[in-house]
Design an enzyme around this catalytic site. Structure first.
Site, PDB file in Angstrom:
ATOM      1  N   GLU A 186       2.761   1.553  -3.001  1.00 37.75           N
ATOM      2  CA  GLU A 186       1.615   2.459  -2.909  1.00 37.75           C
ATOM      3  C   GLU A 186       1.873   3.844  -3.512  1.00 37.75           C
ATOM      4  O   GLU A 186       0.944   4.512  -3.953  1.00 37.75           O
ATOM      5  CB  GLU A 186       1.198   2.626  -1.444  1.00 37.75           C
ATOM      6  CG  GLU A 186       0.591   1.390  -0.798  1.00 37.75           C
ATOM      7  CD  GLU A 186       1.629   0.488  -0.149  1.00 37.75           C
ATOM      8  OE1 GLU A 186       1.227  -0.395   0.632  1.00 37.75           O
ATOM      9  OE2 GLU A 186       2.841   0.667  -0.420  1.00 37.75           O
TER      10      GLU A 186
ATOM     11  N   ALA B  54      -3.806  -4.646  -1.531  1.00 36.23           N
ATOM     12  CA  ALA B  54      -5.213  -4.346  -1.269  1.00 36.23           C
ATOM     13  C   ALA B  54      -5.958  -4.287  -2.596  1.00 36.23           C
ATOM     14  O   ALA B  54      -5.360  -4.160  -3.668  1.00 36.23           O
ATOM     15  CB  ALA B  54      -5.330  -3.024  -0.519  1.00 36.23           C
TER      16      ALA B  54
ATOM     17  N   GLY C 159      -0.335  -4.009   0.539  1.00 30.83           N
ATOM     18  CA  GLY C 159      -0.880  -4.680   1.708  1.00 30.83           C
ATOM     19  C   GLY C 159      -0.394  -6.103   1.867  1.00 30.83           C
ATOM     20  O   GLY C 159      -0.316  -6.618   2.984  1.00 30.83           O
TER      21      GLY C 159
ATOM     22  N   GLU D 285       2.788  -5.839   3.599  1.00 30.24           N
ATOM     23  CA  GLU D 285       2.545  -5.463   4.995  1.00 30.24           C
ATOM     24  C   GLU D 285       2.098  -6.647   5.838  1.00 30.24           C
ATOM     25  O   GLU D 285       2.474  -6.759   7.012  1.00 30.24           O
ATOM     26  CB  GLU D 285       1.531  -4.327   5.045  1.00 30.24           C
ATOM     27  CG  GLU D 285       2.137  -3.007   4.573  1.00 30.24           C
ATOM     28  CD  GLU D 285       1.126  -1.914   4.364  1.00 30.24           C
ATOM     29  OE1 GLU D 285       1.269  -0.850   4.967  1.00 30.24           O
ATOM     30  OE2 GLU D 285       0.176  -2.123   3.573  1.00 30.24           O
TER      31      GLU D 285
END
Length: 258
Positions: free
Chosen positions: A134, A66, A111, A114
């Site tokens: 993270e 992200a 992300g 993910e």
């Protein structure tokens, strides 16, 4: 075809390729990019893609995560909205009515990892590096990593990867079951294209049903899953592809699926 600034969607016969195209930011995912991915998934489905490849532009990253520059000053309500958007995109990848193959061509952190977890199959280049990183940002995976990762690699490995924020190379990812294959960097595109082409040649309705049943296995008890499978299985009888596949087998010829 839609015009997006941070992604590209292309088609080769029945195979769609969705490329996150922010190489100057290692393909990090901001709001505009996530929303564009949603739109591209809808377009690929409406165009009848029988397989979808998800990858990143450039040589350095699949999706490095992200957009931290965007995230760092978010309030809790803003973070909630961002999490919901990321979850929605991952869920749409997982529910796409055809197989989705992640071509992991570099960094796949946070992300990015993910999104790869939401795909059906994952192929990594030898130089790929993957991780749920993270924890070192003071947060946890927020787009499905805490749920999908242990389903894929087991609880112990998932806890180690998330607790330590480990970055693992492609071979370790393969040993853990995080990716299904590792290929040379210069062979990744061809390997994934061949894989997607082979998937696209399979009977569309049966393949969609197989994906639906496999996804259901993570959501329900064994008994309920078995009932679900029986309904899907019997519902395929009478379809063109079922009749054609079985006729071709009996007649010793290649099937011609819709």
């Amino acid at each position: 075809m839609s015009d997006w600034e941070t992604i590209r969607l292309s088609f080769a016969d029945d195979v769609a390729t969705l490329t996150v195209d922010r190489p100057d930011r290692l393909n990090a995912l901001n709001v505009d990019t996530l929303e564009a991915i949603e739109e591209a998934l809808d377009e690929a489905e409406s165009e009848g893609a029988r397989a979808l490849i998800l990858t990143g532009a450039g040589e350095d990253a699949f999706v490095a995560g992200a957009d931290i520059g965007y995230m760092k000053d978010l309030s809790t309500p803003e973070a909630q909205a961002y999490a919901e958007l990321g979850h929605r995109v991952a869920n749409e990848i997982e529910a796409f009515p055809a197989p989705v193959v992640a071509a992991i061509n570099g960094y796949a952190f946070g992300g990015g990892c993910e999104l790869a977890l939401a795909c059906d199959l994952r192929v990594a280049s030898e130089d790929a590096v993957i991780g749920q990183t993270e924890i070192d940002l003071g947060i946890v995976p927020g787009w499905g990593g805490t749920q999908r990762l242990p389903r894929l690699v087991g609880d112990e490995i998932a806890r180690r990867l998330i607790f330590f924020g480990e970055r693992i190379d492609a071979q370790d990812a393969h040993e853990h079951g995080l990716v299904g294959a590792v290929v040379a960097d210069d062979q990744l595109d061809d390997h994934v294209a061949d894989l997607a082409e082979e998937l696209a040649a399979k009977p569309r309705t049966a393949l969609a049903a197989a994906k639906e049943a496999l996804n259901q296995a993570h959501e329900t008890s064994l008994e309920s899953g078995l009932r679900y499978e029986r309904r899907l299985w019997s519902g395929l009888f009478g379809t063109h592809d079922q009749r054609e596949g079985m006729d071709a087998f009996v007649e010793d010829r290649e099937p011609e699926f819709e």
